[in-house]
Design a protein around this motif. Sequence first.
Motif, short mmCIF file in Angstrom:
data_model
loop_
_atom_site.label_atom_id
_atom_site.label_comp_id
_atom_site.label_asym_id
_atom_site.label_seq_id
_atom_site.Cartn_x
_atom_site.Cartn_y
_atom_site.Cartn_z
N THR A 1 9.84 1.47 -2.21
CA THR A 1 9.23 1.52 -3.54
C THR A 1 9.84 0.46 -4.45
O THR A 1 11.01 0.12 -4.31
CB THR A 1 9.37 2.92 -4.17
N THR A 2 9.01 -0.04 -5.38
CA THR A 2 9.49 -1.00 -6.37
C THR A 2 10.01 -0.25 -7.58
O THR A 2 9.25 0.51 -8.20
CB THR A 2 8.32 -1.91 -6.84
N HIS B 1 0.63 5.04 -10.21
CA HIS B 1 1.59 4.44 -11.12
C HIS B 1 1.54 5.09 -12.51
O HIS B 1 2.56 5.28 -13.16
CB HIS B 1 1.37 2.92 -11.21
N LYS C 1 10.57 0.66 -11.21
CA LYS C 1 9.74 0.28 -12.37
C LYS C 1 10.36 0.73 -13.68
O LYS C 1 10.94 1.81 -13.74
CB LYS C 1 8.35 0.91 -12.23
N SER D 1 6.97 -7.11 -1.08
CA SER D 1 5.56 -6.75 -0.95
C SER D 1 4.79 -7.15 -2.19
O SER D 1 5.23 -8.03 -2.94
CB SER D 1 5.43 -5.25 -0.66
N GLY D 2 3.67 -6.52 -2.42
CA GLY D 2 2.84 -6.85 -3.58
C GLY D 2 1.91 -8.01 -3.28
O GLY D 2 1.96 -8.60 -2.20
N HIS E 1 7.07 -8.06 4.08
CA HIS E 1 5.66 -8.28 4.39
C HIS E 1 5.56 -9.75 4.77
O HIS E 1 5.82 -10.62 3.93
CB HIS E 1 4.77 -7.96 3.20
N ASP F 1 1.66 2.57 6.15
CA ASP F 1 1.58 1.70 4.97
C ASP F 1 1.40 2.53 3.69
O ASP F 1 2.31 2.63 2.88
CB ASP F 1 0.44 0.67 5.11
N ASP F 2 0.22 3.12 3.53
CA ASP F 2 -0.11 3.90 2.32
C ASP F 2 -1.04 5.04 2.74
O ASP F 2 -2.26 4.93 2.61
CB ASP F 2 -0.86 3.01 1.32
N HIS G 1 4.87 2.94 1.65
CA HIS G 1 5.13 2.72 0.21
C HIS G 1 4.99 4.05 -0.52
O HIS G 1 3.96 4.73 -0.37
CB HIS G 1 4.12 1.73 -0.37
N LEU G 2 5.98 4.38 -1.33
CA LEU G 2 5.98 5.67 -2.02
C LEU G 2 4.68 5.95 -2.78
O LEU G 2 3.99 6.96 -2.54
CB LEU G 2 7.19 5.74 -2.97
N ASN G 3 4.31 5.07 -3.69
CA ASN G 3 3.14 5.35 -4.53
C ASN G 3 1.81 5.23 -3.79
O ASN G 3 0.77 5.66 -4.31
CB ASN G 3 3.14 4.47 -5.79
N GLU H 1 1.13 -11.51 6.40
CA GLU H 1 0.06 -10.57 6.07
C GLU H 1 -1.23 -11.35 5.80
O GLU H 1 -2.34 -10.85 5.99
CB GLU H 1 0.48 -9.75 4.84
P1 IMP Z 1 5.30 1.55 -4.94
O1 IMP Z 1 6.18 0.34 -4.71
O2 IMP Z 1 5.98 2.84 -4.60
O3 IMP Z 1 4.70 1.55 -6.32
O4 IMP Z 1 4.09 1.47 -3.87
C1 IMP Z 1 2.85 0.85 -4.13
C2 IMP Z 1 3.00 -0.66 -4.10
O5 IMP Z 1 3.32 -1.11 -2.77
C3 IMP Z 1 1.75 -1.42 -4.47
O6 IMP Z 1 1.59 -1.52 -5.85
C4 IMP Z 1 2.02 -2.78 -3.81
O7 IMP Z 1 2.89 -3.56 -4.62
C5 IMP Z 1 2.79 -2.41 -2.57
N1 IMP Z 1 1.90 -2.37 -1.39
C6 IMP Z 1 1.31 -1.31 -0.84
N2 IMP Z 1 0.58 -1.68 0.24
C7 IMP Z 1 0.74 -2.99 0.37
C8 IMP Z 1 0.24 -3.95 1.31
O8 IMP Z 1 -0.50 -3.66 2.27
N3 IMP Z 1 0.61 -5.25 1.09
C9 IMP Z 1 1.44 -5.63 0.07
N4 IMP Z 1 1.92 -4.76 -0.80
C10 IMP Z 1 1.58 -3.46 -0.67
#
Ligand code: IMP
Length: 340
Positions: free
Chosen positions: A99-100, A67, A102, A171-172, A199, A277-278, A15-17, A202
């Motif tokens: 990434t979501t 974020h 936003k 995800s989320g 996902h 993952d992150d 996930h990017l963030n 999980e």
């Molecule tokens: P973004 O979509 O680039 O902002 O990446 C961060 C987002 O990825 C978080 O706010 C979650 O919505 C999602 N995310 C990250 N890790 C997980 C996970 O292990 N399970 C579900 N969602 C996740």
Amino acid sequence: MDFYHLLPKIELHAHLNGSLSNSTLAELRELKYGKEVPSGTDDCFYKILNGESLTLEECFKKFQYAHDLTDRREALARATERVIEEFAKDSVIYLELRTTPKCTAQMTKREYLTTVLDVIRKSSENQRGIVVKLLPSIDRSKGVQEAMENVNLAIELSSSFPGLMVAFDLSGNPFGTTFSDFVPALQRAREHGFRLALHCGEFEDEQEVKEMFALGVDRIGHGTFIEGENLAFAQEHKIPFECCLTSNVKCKTVPSYEDHHVAKLLKLKHPVCVCTDDFGVFETSLSQELKICASTFSLTNTDMVEMQRNAIEYSFASEQEKKELRAKIEQFSETLSKEL
Ligand code: IMP
Ligand code: ZN
């Protein structure tokens, strides 16, 4: 340098963030707030700036920081560049970043997505030795309307960025949401050629996994609680699992590395790829995850090369890209066997 660092690697779940390292967060903080750390500052961020170790709770706060710090185009572009650079430095040769999109006070969802895509496109033009794809995410906690918005936006932008957006992620936080509500959006994505890397399993919810399988899942994110009939289905259809060991251990969805479900999947010879993952939030790297996997389950260097070779086949890269990735792994493998 050690074997795991040198091994050309395939990252399919990032996930990017969540992939902003402490140094990237510090850089982005300076970009947004300047050099001065204001008084009454957040202690946790102060620790990040000073390279101090963080508690798990503090690690999770990094999602909020990320974020806040990537709420405008320049910062988001910088963040995307840094994430790609750091994966490339870790010898990742193929990256599927999710990434979501936003909408913030400073940018629309369209601007968010085009900013990330522009950086990805430039990174491939720069020939950094890493191929990057984008998986737009649907954040379940944001509801169905946003989900459909993300799908429509990705469909609309896909012709301007050919070959870059290859799949959708779901995800989320799933609590309080119902998977079936997201089916129309995911179905629409699929009809427009997007693969689905959801996902899935999980958390413990057998029925939801069944519904995901009925829709069609190309890769399973985590899959921690996929058992019984659902596991049999995954086996029959050879659906690869994206296993993120440290993420699961730190989030406590598995009790320990030794008890991670990757062990069962490896024993079944089921398709598996190890992912981060992150890496920023969980303070790891793909090299480290592979090392942990190998040492916990007594896998050899040859096994780990094979795992990367197989991951190419589970990726959403084009045939030509897969061919080039295979050649890189073969070259590494030949060098390795000469050294032995
Ligand atoms: P973004 O979509 O680039 O902002 O990446 C961060 C987002 O990825 C978080 O706010 C979650 O919505 C999602 N995310 C990250 N890790 C997980 C996970 O292990 N399970 C579900 N969602 C996740
Ligand atoms: Zn994830």
